[in-house]
Each structure stands twice: as C-alpha cells, then as structure tokens.
Scaffold this motif. Structure first.
Motif, mmCIF file in Angstrom:
data_model
loop_
_atom_site.group_PDB
_atom_site.id
_atom_site.type_symbol
_atom_site.label_atom_id
_atom_site.label_comp_id
_atom_site.label_asym_id
_atom_site.label_seq_id
_atom_site.Cartn_x
_atom_site.Cartn_y
_atom_site.Cartn_z
ATOM 1 N N ASP A 38 0.955 -1.167 -0.014
ATOM 2 C CA ASP A 38 -0.226 0.112 0.168
ATOM 3 C C ASP A 38 0.708 1.371 -0.082
ATOM 4 O O ASP A 38 0.549 2.222 -0.525
ATOM 5 C CB ASP A 38 -0.966 -0.034 1.412
ATOM 6 C CG ASP A 38 -1.971 -0.782 0.895
ATOM 7 O OD1 ASP A 38 -2.561 -1.523 -0.023
ATOM 8 O OD2 ASP A 38 -2.646 -1.409 2.016
ATOM 9 N N TRP A 41 2.479 1.936 -3.537
ATOM 10 C CA TRP A 41 1.556 2.515 -4.675
ATOM 11 C C TRP A 41 0.830 4.053 -4.156
ATOM 12 O O TRP A 41 0.836 4.865 -4.912
ATOM 13 C CB TRP A 41 0.605 1.312 -4.902
ATOM 14 C CG TRP A 41 1.041 0.404 -5.857
ATOM 15 C CD1 TRP A 41 1.207 -1.088 -5.205
ATOM 16 C CD2 TRP A 41 1.377 0.640 -6.777
ATOM 17 N NE1 TRP A 41 1.795 -1.633 -6.271
ATOM 18 C CE2 TRP A 41 2.082 -0.825 -7.481
ATOM 19 C CE3 TRP A 41 1.698 1.541 -7.818
ATOM 20 C CZ2 TRP A 41 2.730 -0.965 -8.653
ATOM 21 C CZ3 TRP A 41 2.307 1.251 -9.100
ATOM 22 C CH2 TRP A 41 3.019 0.008 -9.493
ATOM 23 N N ARG A 44 3.975 5.824 -5.253
ATOM 24 C CA ARG A 44 3.942 6.409 -6.602
ATOM 25 C C ARG A 44 2.651 7.207 -7.277
ATOM 26 O O ARG A 44 2.955 7.843 -7.871
ATOM 27 C CB ARG A 44 3.839 4.925 -7.117
ATOM 28 C CG ARG A 44 4.920 4.196 -7.105
ATOM 29 C CD ARG A 44 6.114 4.451 -7.721
ATOM 30 N NE ARG A 44 5.916 4.545 -9.203
ATOM 31 C CZ ARG A 44 7.079 5.243 -9.722
ATOM 32 N NH1 ARG A 44 7.915 5.575 -9.492
ATOM 33 N NH2 ARG A 44 6.923 5.192 -11.172
ATOM 34 N N ARG A 45 1.774 7.208 -6.655
ATOM 35 C CA ARG A 45 0.687 8.026 -6.804
ATOM 36 C C ARG A 45 0.576 9.404 -6.720
ATOM 37 O O ARG A 45 0.565 10.368 -7.686
ATOM 38 C CB ARG A 45 -0.604 7.618 -6.282
ATOM 39 C CG ARG A 45 -1.922 8.350 -6.532
ATOM 40 C CD ARG A 45 -3.455 7.776 -6.048
ATOM 41 N NE ARG A 45 -4.374 8.422 -6.258
ATOM 42 C CZ ARG A 45 -4.926 9.441 -5.840
ATOM 43 N NH1 ARG A 45 -4.412 9.733 -4.579
ATOM 44 N NH2 ARG A 45 -6.166 10.069 -6.185
#
Length: 132
Positions: A38, A41, A44-45
């Motif tokens: 989690d 990502w 990354r977002r």
C-alpha cells in the motif's frame, strides 16, 4: 484436476494451469499483498500527481475514421519525457476522453485498429516507459 484447454496452442506449458473451467480459476483467492504494498503505490500515486506533465501536441500526422491523429509528448515522474498519440475528433467538440494502453510489446505507432469508442471522443495512446 485434468485440463481441457479450449484452444490450441504451441506452448511448452499448460496455459490453463490445470484448471478446466472458468469457475475453478475464479475460485482461487488472491495472494496476500507483500509488505509495504500500500505504501509503495500510495507514494507512486503522490509522485505522479505532483508532476507538471507539460504536454506538447504535435501537428496532425494522419486523418482517418473521423479523427485527426497527433503525436504528443509529456513529462513523467523523474522528468522523463514520454510520447504517444492523441486522436481528436475531426469535427465538433471533444465530449469524452479515453486512455488506451498497450501490452508488453510497447507501441511504435497508433495502429490501424485505433478505437473510436464514441463520436466526439478524444483518445490518448501513451507509450509507457521501458517499452521501447
């Protein structure tokens, strides 16, 4: 469980992995997420959303099927410039937008099978990094 593959192939392995029905395959639960999944990502977002993409629309490269196809470049995470194509309606305003990805082989042209999902749709076909 014996496999009864519903298509012929020349693979040296069983692409159905021994399953003979879609329901059996769909019954396999997802494995647990790796540690930090989690957070990785979410980071990354956040990094992607912070990028000033600075898109540059090139001239019309081709007109067909009711769309004008332009080359387009944009900035990705880490300042890397990437490219792709943008298909815009030849007539009338843009009312919808679609992103069409590509497979592991990459993309070196918009393709003859450019989708026209709806009249008035803009379609971007981005080339992702690492795919040529």
């Amino acid at each position: 469980m014996a496999s009864s593959v519903a298509f012929s192939h020349d693979f040296a392995f069983d692409p159905a992995y021994g399953y003979d029905a879609p329901d059996a395959l769909l019954g396999i639960p997802a494995p647990p997420a790796p540690d930090g999944f989690d957070a990785f990502w979410q980071d990354r977002r956040a990094r992607a959303r912070a990028v000033d993409t600075r898109p540059v629309l090139g001239p019309v490269e081709e007109e067909r099927d009711g769309v004008r196809i332009h080359g387009v470049t944009y900035t990705s995470v880490g300042g890397v410039r990437l490219g792709g194509w943008l298909a815009l309606p030849a007539e009338g305003p843009v009312r919808y937008g679609f992103v069409v990805g590509h497979g592991y082989g990459g993309r070196d042209q918009p393709g003859r099978d450019l989708p026209a999902p709806l009249p008035g749709a803009a379609v971007i076909l981005p080339c992702v990094r690492g795919m040529g």
